[in-house]
Write a protein that holds these residues in place. Structure first.
Motif, PDB file in Angstrom:
ATOM      1  N   VAL A 234       0.590  -1.287   0.050  1.00  0.00           N
ATOM      2  CA  VAL A 234      -0.187  -0.323  -0.200  1.00  0.00           C
ATOM      3  C   VAL A 234       0.959   1.374  -0.228  1.00  0.00           C
ATOM      4  O   VAL A 234       0.634   2.334  -0.287  1.00  0.00           O
ATOM      5  N   GLY A 235       1.834   1.061   0.798  1.00  0.00           N
ATOM      6  CA  GLY A 235       2.853   2.474   0.252  1.00  0.00           C
ATOM      7  C   GLY A 235       3.202   2.372  -0.668  1.00  0.00           C
ATOM      8  O   GLY A 235       4.151   3.783  -1.462  1.00  0.00           O
ATOM      9  N   MET A 236       3.644   1.461  -1.371  1.00  0.00           N
ATOM     10  CA  MET A 236       4.234   2.103  -2.487  1.00  0.00           C
ATOM     11  C   MET A 236       3.005   2.627  -3.697  1.00  0.00           C
ATOM     12  O   MET A 236       3.645   3.221  -4.989  1.00  0.00           O
ATOM     13  N   ALA A 237       1.792   1.936  -3.529  1.00  0.00           N
ATOM     14  CA  ALA A 237       1.091   2.480  -4.156  1.00  0.00           C
ATOM     15  C   ALA A 237       1.046   3.843  -4.145  1.00  0.00           C
ATOM     16  O   ALA A 237       0.710   4.762  -5.406  1.00  0.00           O
ATOM     17  N   ARG A 238       0.898   4.746  -3.080  1.00  0.00           N
ATOM     18  CA  ARG A 238       0.957   5.872  -3.069  1.00  0.00           C
ATOM     19  C   ARG A 238       2.195   6.608  -4.005  1.00  0.00           C
ATOM     20  O   ARG A 238       1.710   7.856  -4.727  1.00  0.00           O
ATOM     21  N   TRP A 239       2.786   5.582  -5.276  1.00  0.00           N
ATOM     22  CA  TRP A 239       3.950   6.488  -6.143  1.00  0.00           C
ATOM     23  C   TRP A 239       3.261   6.061  -7.281  1.00  0.00           C
ATOM     24  O   TRP A 239       4.126   6.466  -7.939  1.00  0.00           O
ATOM     25  N   VAL A 240       2.113   5.347  -7.219  1.00  0.00           N
ATOM     26  CA  VAL A 240       2.109   4.867  -9.048  1.00  0.00           C
ATOM     27  C   VAL A 240       0.975   6.283  -9.396  1.00  0.00           C
ATOM     28  O   VAL A 240       0.193   6.884  -8.540  1.00  0.00           O
ATOM     29  N   PRO A 241       1.664   6.186 -10.540  1.00  0.00           N
ATOM     30  CA  PRO A 241       0.818   7.226 -11.817  1.00  0.00           C
ATOM     31  C   PRO A 241      -0.561   7.321 -11.565  1.00  0.00           C
ATOM     32  O   PRO A 241      -1.158   6.326 -11.534  1.00  0.00           O
ATOM     33  N   ASN A 242      -1.731   8.715 -11.294  1.00  0.00           N
ATOM     34  CA  ASN A 242      -3.018   8.439 -11.353  1.00  0.00           C
ATOM     35  C   ASN A 242      -3.640   7.651 -12.246  1.00  0.00           C
ATOM     36  O   ASN A 242      -4.205   6.683 -11.895  1.00  0.00           O
ATOM     37  N   ALA A 243      -2.876   7.569 -13.745  1.00  0.00           N
ATOM     38  CA  ALA A 243      -3.788   7.065 -14.486  1.00  0.00           C
ATOM     39  C   ALA A 243      -3.082   5.311 -14.794  1.00  0.00           C
ATOM     40  O   ALA A 243      -4.581   4.508 -14.608  1.00  0.00           O
ATOM     41  N   LEU A 244      -2.258   4.968 -13.952  1.00  0.00           N
ATOM     42  CA  LEU A 244      -2.285   3.425 -13.838  1.00  0.00           C
ATOM     43  C   LEU A 244      -3.055   3.041 -12.809  1.00  0.00           C
ATOM     44  O   LEU A 244      -3.355   1.997 -13.196  1.00  0.00           O
ATOM     45  N   PHE A 245      -3.203   3.728 -11.634  1.00  0.00           N
ATOM     46  CA  PHE A 245      -3.686   3.241 -10.439  1.00  0.00           C
ATOM     47  C   PHE A 245      -5.689   3.381 -10.979  1.00  0.00           C
ATOM     48  O   PHE A 245      -5.899   2.801 -10.079  1.00  0.00           O
ATOM     49  N   ASP A 246      -5.814   4.175 -11.473  1.00  0.00           N
ATOM     50  CA  ASP A 246      -6.883   4.298 -11.907  1.00  0.00           C
ATOM     51  C   ASP A 246      -7.318   3.228 -12.671  1.00  0.00           C
ATOM     52  O   ASP A 246      -8.855   2.605 -12.251  1.00  0.00           O
ATOM     53  N   ALA A 247      -6.610   2.659 -13.669  1.00  0.00           N
ATOM     54  CA  ALA A 247      -6.701   1.512 -14.571  1.00  0.00           C
ATOM     55  C   ALA A 247      -7.188   0.512 -13.635  1.00  0.00           C
ATOM     56  O   ALA A 247      -7.720  -0.046 -14.542  1.00  0.00           O
ATOM     57  N   VAL A 248      -6.223  -0.128 -13.408  1.00  0.00           N
ATOM     58  CA  VAL A 248      -6.089  -0.897 -12.058  1.00  0.00           C
ATOM     59  C   VAL A 248      -6.818  -0.966 -11.436  1.00  0.00           C
ATOM     60  O   VAL A 248      -7.930  -2.271 -11.104  1.00  0.00           O
ATOM     61  N   ALA A 249      -7.269   0.290  -9.900  1.00  0.00           N
ATOM     62  CA  ALA A 249      -8.231  -0.265  -8.817  1.00  0.00           C
ATOM     63  C   ALA A 249      -9.525  -0.359  -9.497  1.00  0.00           C
ATOM     64  O   ALA A 249     -10.314  -1.129  -8.935  1.00  0.00           O
ATOM     65  N   SER A 250      -9.985   0.434 -10.480  1.00  0.00           N
ATOM     66  CA  SER A 250     -11.767   0.357 -11.537  1.00  0.00           C
ATOM     67  C   SER A 250     -11.624  -1.329 -11.356  1.00  0.00           C
ATOM     68  O   SER A 250     -13.002  -1.376 -11.838  1.00  0.00           O
TER      69      SER A 250
END
Length: 253
Positions: A234-250
């Motif tokens: 979760v700590g590393m997820a803070r640094w994931v770019p929004n575009a990638l985070f949005d695509a995966v998390a959704s």
């Protein structure tokens, strides 16, 4: 502050799950615990179980979503026991809050308990702790606070609020005898997680989770997240770019 330094403690959300376990954990170590929650019969059963283990647990009927009543009740307890040494704001609720069909009433319940209720619990006797130059405030947050999880806007945001609130308190109280701890559990087998259908990585049983929380409190950790593989991810997820985070998390839920 060592184990023996805690004479008294208040734990909210103590009728089940982590709060119930923590009340017993502290009680077995000689702390007089005020166990607070809405469900009084469960608290009375907890007190009886504690008595059989040599623990002193006092049931306190309390609904933290009623902020003014919570402030008044916690202050009454503080006066009655000669000063609370430890206050644990553990009470929390979680409901799905999907943005495409946002349920305002559920979101409001989350905010009333997880935000307003937690702040009322923690701040009720804070001025008195400062005057006494001793005390320990603990807020039970969540690893879900680190980023906005899908379908959990209200819950993730409520825990993010608690994280930041506790951090500011810690900064303000630096150099005093009052300590602040933020605990961020991952997935734990409790009533709250019983109905979750999606995968829960690194799921912990309640007892080992409670022991980790208790040890973190006794150490006086500033922030403690567990289990560590989940906390690190979760700590590393803070640094994931929004575009990638949005695509995966959704696509997770």
């Amino acid at each position: 502050m060592s184990e023996m330094s805690y004479r008294t403690a208040l734990v909210t959300g103590a009728s089940s799950g982590l709060g119930r376990g923590l009340a017993l954990w502290l009680g077995k170590r000689g702390v007089k615990v005020y166990a607070a929650a809405r469900r009084l019969p469960r608290l009375e059963a907890l007190a009886q179980e504690g008595k059989s283990l040599g623990a002193t647990i006092e049931p306190v009927e309390l609904d933290v979503s009623l902020a003014d009543a919570t402030l008044a009740r916690v202050r009454e307890l503080d006066e009655a026991c000669g000063g609370l040494d430890l206050v644990v704001a553990n009470a929390g609720v979680g409901f799905p809050t999907h943005a495409r069909n946002f349920p305002w009433e559920d979101a409001r319940k989350v905010i009333d308990v997880n935000v307003t209720g937690a702040v009322a619990t923690l701040s009720a006797v804070l001025p008195r702790m400062v005057e006494r130059n001793r005390g320990h405030l603990v807020g039970v947050s969540s690893l879900a606070s680190c980023r906005g999880l899908p379908q959990n806007a209200a819950y993730s945001a409520s825990k993010a609020f608690l994280d930041t609130f506790l951090e500011s308190l810690r900064v303000d109280l630096h150099g005093t005898g009052v300590r602040v701890t933020c605990i961020r559990p991952g997935f734990v087998k409790t009533e709250i997680t019983a109905g979750i259908q999606h995968p829960m990585p690194f799921l912990l049983e309640a007892d080992p989770a409670v022991d980790r929380m208790g040890q973190a409190i006794l150490r006086g950790d500033d922030v403690y997240g567990f289990p560590w593989p989940m906390a690190r991810a979760v700590g590393m997820a803070r640094w994931v770019p929004n575009a990638l985070f949005d695509a995966v998390a959704s696509k997770v839920l």
